[in-house]
Design an enzyme around this catalytic site. Structure first.
Site, short mmCIF file in Angstrom:
data_model
loop_
_atom_site.label_atom_id
_atom_site.label_comp_id
_atom_site.label_asym_id
_atom_site.label_seq_id
_atom_site.Cartn_x
_atom_site.Cartn_y
_atom_site.Cartn_z
N CYS A 142 -8.92 -4.16 60.19
CA CYS A 142 -8.07 -3.55 61.21
C CYS A 142 -7.58 -2.19 60.71
O CYS A 142 -7.89 -1.78 59.58
CB CYS A 142 -6.88 -4.46 61.49
SG CYS A 142 -5.69 -4.50 60.13
N CYS A 163 -5.42 -2.51 57.33
CA CYS A 163 -6.21 -2.78 56.13
C CYS A 163 -7.13 -1.60 55.80
O CYS A 163 -7.26 -1.24 54.63
CB CYS A 163 -7.01 -4.06 56.30
SG CYS A 163 -5.94 -5.52 56.43
N GLU A 185 -7.44 -9.02 53.48
CA GLU A 185 -7.72 -7.84 52.64
C GLU A 185 -6.49 -7.44 51.82
O GLU A 185 -6.60 -7.12 50.64
CB GLU A 185 -8.15 -6.65 53.50
CG GLU A 185 -9.39 -6.87 54.34
CD GLU A 185 -9.06 -7.34 55.75
OE1 GLU A 185 -8.22 -8.25 55.91
OE2 GLU A 185 -9.65 -6.79 56.70
N HIS A 228 -2.77 -10.31 55.97
CA HIS A 228 -4.22 -10.24 56.21
C HIS A 228 -4.96 -10.51 54.90
O HIS A 228 -4.45 -10.21 53.81
CB HIS A 228 -4.61 -8.86 56.74
CG HIS A 228 -4.24 -8.66 58.18
ND1 HIS A 228 -4.70 -7.61 58.92
CD2 HIS A 228 -3.45 -9.39 59.01
CE1 HIS A 228 -4.21 -7.69 60.15
NE2 HIS A 228 -3.43 -8.76 60.23
ZN LIG Z 1 -6.11 -6.22 58.59
#
Ligand SMILES: [Zn+2]
Length: 168
Positions: free
Chosen positions: A81, A84, A53, A51
């Site tokens: 999410c 993260c 992040e 991801h």
């Molecule tokens: Zn995430």
């Protein structure tokens, strides 16, 4: 100031877009300087950890030489999410600026707010809706394009099937 850095996060998101990845981008700012950038590469890396992040946090950690990202502000085009958001709390990032919210998966207020659980030892100050329109339009145009591609693929397959001779 927030818009300036969100624009940089959007640039990262567009990189993901060009690779056929869901367009999510992130930058981390420390002492008024971008110290890390990241974008979603989940399909490319075949990794749930890829991801935007997490990628940016890894780089920022390296740069500051500390797993604590105190004094940093994260700019991300889409609400984080659960993974993260958890990592953001673990890294003790004090501030996050979010482009658009994610009602289906967001954990900074939409489904849960993991960034502000009073029982945890750290809470994150949230600003959301910065360049919201640009961020959400990037997402919707990506998914619109994806649907069109899928439809065309289906059509192509149907035509192919129709061309097959019938054996009876
Ligand atoms: Zn995430």
């Amino acid at each position: 100031m927030d818009e300036k850095y969100m624009k940089e996060a959007l640039k990262q998101a567009k990189k993901a877009y060009q690779m056929g990845e869901t367009p999510i981008g992130c930058v981390i700012v420390y002492e008024d300087r971008i110290i890390a950038r990241g974008y979603n590469r989940r399909n490319t890396e075949k990794s749930v950890f890829a991801h935007a992040e997490i990628a940016a946090m890894k780089k920022a950690t390296k740069k500051l030489g500390d797993w604590r990202l105190e004094g940093c502000t994260m700019y991300v085009t889409l609400e984080p999410c659960q993974m993260c958001a958890g990592a953001i709390v673990q890294a003790r990032i004090p501030n996050i600026v979010i482009g658009c919210m994610n009602p289906k998966a967001g954990c900074a207020g939409s489904i849960l707010n993991l960034l502000n659980v009073p029982e945890f030892n750290h809470q994150v100050h949230i600003i959301s809706g910065v360049l919201e329109k640009e961020c959400s339009e990037l997402m919707s145009s990506f998914f619109r394009e994806l649907r069109t591609k899928k439809k065309e693929e289906k059509k192509r397959l149907r035509l192919k099937e129709a061309e097959q001779p019938v054996n009876d």
